[in-house]
Design an enzyme around this catalytic site. Sequence first.
Site, PDB file in Angstrom:
ATOM      1  N   GLU A 167       0.835  -1.207   0.000  1.00  0.00           N
ATOM      2  CA  GLU A 167       0.000   0.000   0.000  1.00  0.00           C
ATOM      3  C   GLU A 167       0.871   1.259   0.000  1.00  0.00           C
ATOM      4  O   GLU A 167       0.904   2.007   0.976  1.00  0.00           O
ATOM      5  CB  GLU A 167      -0.974  -0.048   1.174  1.00  0.00           C
ATOM      6  CG  GLU A 167      -1.861  -1.290   1.086  1.00  0.00           C
ATOM      7  CD  GLU A 167      -3.061  -1.279   2.012  1.00  0.00           C
ATOM      8  OE1 GLU A 167      -3.409  -0.213   2.529  1.00  0.00           O
ATOM      9  OE2 GLU A 167      -3.657  -2.351   2.204  1.00  0.00           O
ATOM     10  N   ASN A 191       4.712   5.530   4.782  1.00  0.00           N
ATOM     11  CA  ASN A 191       3.372   5.321   5.328  1.00  0.00           C
ATOM     12  C   ASN A 191       2.602   4.305   4.502  1.00  0.00           C
ATOM     13  O   ASN A 191       2.076   4.608   3.446  1.00  0.00           O
ATOM     14  CB  ASN A 191       2.619   6.656   5.332  1.00  0.00           C
ATOM     15  CG  ASN A 191       1.175   6.489   5.745  1.00  0.00           C
ATOM     16  OD1 ASN A 191       0.763   5.401   6.161  1.00  0.00           O
ATOM     17  ND2 ASN A 191       0.406   7.555   5.636  1.00  0.00           N
ATOM     18  N   HIS A 211     -17.824  -9.079   6.499  1.00  0.00           N
ATOM     19  CA  HIS A 211     -16.472  -8.543   6.696  1.00  0.00           C
ATOM     20  C   HIS A 211     -15.731  -9.370   7.739  1.00  0.00           C
ATOM     21  O   HIS A 211     -16.232  -9.574   8.837  1.00  0.00           O
ATOM     22  CB  HIS A 211     -16.528  -7.077   7.160  1.00  0.00           C
ATOM     23  CG  HIS A 211     -15.172  -6.441   7.241  1.00  0.00           C
ATOM     24  ND1 HIS A 211     -14.750  -5.719   8.324  1.00  0.00           N
ATOM     25  CD2 HIS A 211     -14.139  -6.444   6.364  1.00  0.00           C
ATOM     26  CE1 HIS A 211     -13.515  -5.278   8.097  1.00  0.00           C
ATOM     27  NE2 HIS A 211     -13.120  -5.705   6.922  1.00  0.00           N
ATOM     28  N   GLU A 220     -12.232  -8.967   9.288  1.00  0.00           N
ATOM     29  CA  GLU A 220     -10.903  -8.381   9.547  1.00  0.00           C
ATOM     30  C   GLU A 220     -10.190  -9.367  10.477  1.00  0.00           C
ATOM     31  O   GLU A 220     -10.726  -9.724  11.527  1.00  0.00           O
ATOM     32  CB  GLU A 220     -11.052  -7.000  10.196  1.00  0.00           C
ATOM     33  CG  GLU A 220      -9.746  -6.352  10.624  1.00  0.00           C
ATOM     34  CD  GLU A 220      -8.735  -6.193   9.496  1.00  0.00           C
ATOM     35  OE1 GLU A 220      -9.018  -5.461   8.542  1.00  0.00           O
ATOM     36  OE2 GLU A 220      -7.646  -6.825   9.571  1.00  0.00           O
ATOM     37  N   HIS A 232      -8.331  -7.855   1.410  1.00  0.00           N
ATOM     38  CA  HIS A 232      -7.546  -6.621   1.597  1.00  0.00           C
ATOM     39  C   HIS A 232      -6.269  -6.980   2.361  1.00  0.00           C
ATOM     40  O   HIS A 232      -6.266  -7.897   3.169  1.00  0.00           O
ATOM     41  CB  HIS A 232      -8.347  -5.580   2.382  1.00  0.00           C
ATOM     42  CG  HIS A 232      -9.309  -4.819   1.510  1.00  0.00           C
ATOM     43  ND1 HIS A 232      -9.444  -3.458   1.571  1.00  0.00           N
ATOM     44  CD2 HIS A 232     -10.165  -5.245   0.557  1.00  0.00           C
ATOM     45  CE1 HIS A 232     -10.349  -3.063   0.682  1.00  0.00           C
ATOM     46  NE2 HIS A 232     -10.812  -4.130   0.058  1.00  0.00           N
ATOM     47  N   GLU A 233      -5.210  -6.225   2.072  1.00  0.00           N
ATOM     48  CA  GLU A 233      -3.884  -6.464   2.681  1.00  0.00           C
ATOM     49  C   GLU A 233      -3.359  -7.875   2.424  1.00  0.00           C
ATOM     50  O   GLU A 233      -2.585  -8.413   3.213  1.00  0.00           O
ATOM     51  CB  GLU A 233      -3.883  -6.180   4.209  1.00  0.00           C
ATOM     52  CG  GLU A 233      -4.172  -4.756   4.570  1.00  0.00           C
ATOM     53  CD  GLU A 233      -5.663  -4.452   4.633  1.00  0.00           C
ATOM     54  OE1 GLU A 233      -6.432  -5.343   4.995  1.00  0.00           O
ATOM     55  OE2 GLU A 233      -6.051  -3.330   4.287  1.00  0.00           O
ATOM     56  N   GLU A 251      -7.594  -5.988  -2.689  1.00  0.00           N
ATOM     57  CA  GLU A 251      -7.120  -4.606  -2.637  1.00  0.00           C
ATOM     58  C   GLU A 251      -5.647  -4.653  -3.044  1.00  0.00           C
ATOM     59  O   GLU A 251      -5.319  -4.415  -4.204  1.00  0.00           O
ATOM     60  CB  GLU A 251      -7.317  -4.029  -1.231  1.00  0.00           C
ATOM     61  CG  GLU A 251      -6.891  -2.595  -1.120  1.00  0.00           C
ATOM     62  CD  GLU A 251      -6.845  -2.128   0.326  1.00  0.00           C
ATOM     63  OE1 GLU A 251      -7.274  -1.010   0.573  1.00  0.00           O
ATOM     64  OE2 GLU A 251      -6.343  -2.871   1.200  1.00  0.00           O
ATOM     65  N   GLU A 265      -8.973   4.683   0.191  1.00  0.00           N
ATOM     66  CA  GLU A 265      -9.076   4.975   1.624  1.00  0.00           C
ATOM     67  C   GLU A 265      -7.950   5.891   2.118  1.00  0.00           C
ATOM     68  O   GLU A 265      -8.142   6.665   3.041  1.00  0.00           O
ATOM     69  CB  GLU A 265      -9.080   3.670   2.430  1.00  0.00           C
ATOM     70  CG  GLU A 265      -7.779   2.882   2.285  1.00  0.00           C
ATOM     71  CD  GLU A 265      -7.812   1.520   2.980  1.00  0.00           C
ATOM     72  OE1 GLU A 265      -8.896   1.076   3.358  1.00  0.00           O
ATOM     73  OE2 GLU A 265      -6.742   0.903   3.123  1.00  0.00           O
TER      74      GLU A 265
HETATM   75  C1  NOJ Z   1      -8.067  -1.815   5.803  1.00  0.00           C
HETATM   76  C2  NOJ Z   1      -8.970  -2.036   4.652  1.00  0.00           C
HETATM   77  O1  NOJ Z   1      -8.351  -1.750   3.436  1.00  0.00           O
HETATM   78  C3  NOJ Z   1     -10.202  -1.194   4.856  1.00  0.00           C
HETATM   79  O2  NOJ Z   1     -11.048  -1.286   3.736  1.00  0.00           O
HETATM   80  C4  NOJ Z   1     -10.895  -1.608   6.133  1.00  0.00           C
HETATM   81  O3  NOJ Z   1     -11.969  -0.744   6.370  1.00  0.00           O
HETATM   82  C5  NOJ Z   1      -9.942  -1.564   7.319  1.00  0.00           C
HETATM   83  N1  NOJ Z   1      -8.728  -2.228   7.042  1.00  0.00           N
HETATM   84  C6  NOJ Z   1     -10.566  -2.213   8.543  1.00  0.00           C
HETATM   85  O4  NOJ Z   1     -10.749  -3.571   8.325  1.00  0.00           O
HETATM   86 CA    CA Z   2      -5.996  -1.510   2.944  1.00  0.00          CA
END
Ligand code: NOJ
Ligand code: CA
Length: 698
Positions: A169, A188, A407, A409, A477-478, A496, A502
């Site tokens: 990123e 960053n 979602h 995470e 993502h990540e 992503e 974002e």
């Molecule tokens: C990073 C993700 O790219 C983003 O879309 C998400 O909202 C946050 N992490 C929290 O999970």
């Molecule tokens: Ca991200």
Amino acid sequence: MKHFLSGILFFTLSLLQAQSVASPSKKITLDFKLTAKGQPTYTVSYKNKDVVQESAMGIKLKEKPALDANFTILGTKNATFNESWKPVLGEQSSIVNHYNELTVSLIQNETNVKMNVIFRIFDEGIAFRYDFPKQTELNYFIISDEVTQFNLTENYKTFWIPGDFDSNEYEYNETKLSEIDNSKIDMNNGIGVKSIPGKHIVQSPLMMKSDAGLYVNIFEAAVVNYPVMHLNVDVNKYKLTAQLVPNAIGDKAYLQTPCVSPWRTIMISDDARDIVSSKMILNLNEPSKIEDTSWIKPMKYVGIWWEMHVGKSTWDYAGSQNATNFADAPKASGKHGATTENTKRYIDFAAKNGFDGVLVEGWNVGWEDWNGNWKEEVFDFTTPYPDFDIAAISAYAKSKNVKMIMHHETSGSVANYERHLDRAFENMVKYDYPAVKTGYVGKIIPRGEFHDGQTMVNHFNFVARRAADYKLMVNSHESSRPTGYGRTYPNYVAAEAARGNEFNAWSVGNPPMHETILPFTRLLGGPMDYTPGIFEIKMSYYDKSKTEQVHTTLAKQLALYVTMYSPIQMAADLLENYEKYPDAFQFIKDVAVDWDESKYLQAEPGDYLTVVRKAKGSESWFLGAITDENARESEIKLDFLTKGQKYKAIIYEDAKNADWKTNPIAYKIRTVTVTSKSKINLNLAPGGGTAISFELMN
Ligand code: NOJ
Ligand code: CA
């Protein structure tokens, strides 16, 4: 007699030492040669000029002789392949896969280890991989390094991001190869982890351009059971070497025969459009392993998401991430985004405006502890917060014909996620969520592993495979950046794996050229969940003291729906912001996300991109044109439209005085009638764009 036979053998072997294969169009030539020391090497030329000079190949093994010298050729095989195949979702409904193939079978003197090198030569580039057949001598081994080199001939202009083993990123740096230097850039990366091993290590895909206008791209395809390849640049000699991402104890990969490495790819053209439209990376992956793909569907979605990124609401229930666990913070703060009521509001909006799905982040217990990842058992992926009635929400969404997007995470706690994965997926099936957005912010637990190592690559691929068992789609993502595995598991619909929109909410953001580079780099491996569609460009709108902003005009946010291909696209802004600009919002409602055809009309990495796409199974076309920080004017021909037909073109463009920095929201909309003989002027503001919908008229 013996003499005679060995004479023939010698003759045949010396004939075999060098091999040459051209691409179907003959523009690209690949030469293979064993050096005097028995090291495999390759050379690539484009239109009879060397682009990659003699470059070393091979693998280094832990505690075993290296597989990079002392080889003899056992035999070679040539083949030609030409077929077309139909992706489940894609930029085009049919993809041609045409290449000439050379397989060189090698045996190492003394060790008797066999290794094959397989080359594929396409019209827009070459690819090669190492293939280890089952053998008597070496069936289990540890890769300590890859010797593969890309020995370039000149000091290319290069679009690069630092070789961080944990994150992709970053914003791109545009410098000469000789000026690559990680120590000079802003680190960053937004995921709170930095693992940058050296000054001159960059990530692939690496996009380059020569002074004479030759475009070269180095990447990889089909990364399966292998770490990600970054590139170690010799800034004086323009020589790049594969830099595999290690595991916690420094090893690169554990393999058992029969096995293969990923493909190493080099795309070459004097027309940038050949690179950005190439399907080579997808073609190098295995065909779909999912037989019934009828449940894999494109989606446009809204979600409880941007409101957290702009600070209007929180992921966690108590609005305090300082509590050490949920039991310590049981009181609702009034700022929690993922409430039943708020979710219903999004479902109503989706139903009213024709969106397929609603994503909700912060619905489950654990967000008190998610940041910093001290706790391994941070989420269980099934327990909702008290104010999120998942059963009621699921029933409500069903009644409105809207799908919920789950979602998960993990905050990097990956072993924990795998332990819970089946229960988490069963929970999705129970409540009728067809897709999941996964996330891997933070350091990986088990500690010491990197996001781009072999173990994590295996994890990301495994999640897609296991999700397929439950008929679920995945948008990660990540994760490590995709290398075409979505062809093999088409339920892996997007990732992503690059710096998304974002960043514009809470950091220095993405410079205006960012989105003109991604199609030449990150998107070559698969769709990106960039989350376009931000209308309130400046964050001072939410809080006067804020200076962050999106680095585009509003019109460019619309164009991104076409330039950033993904079959799952978010309308990322707050619902109330769309209600303020209903005429511009119309484009997001209309635009397709799955296509029959795509044509790149104008493309220059770091500068601009114009693409037109025909919606799948429809006569409608959509155009997206974007620019960097420079204003741009051009005229385009509409000869892609069906001859003899009339179309209503709705043009969403930057207003005269629009500018991403000083006047980003100013747009205008005009409607004209056009045919395949018409021309349209594109007037892009600094950081601007144009989006057009073409609808067939009767
Ligand atoms: C990073 C993700 O790219 C983003 O879309 C998400 O909202 C946050 N992490 C929290 O999970
Ligand atoms: Ca991200």
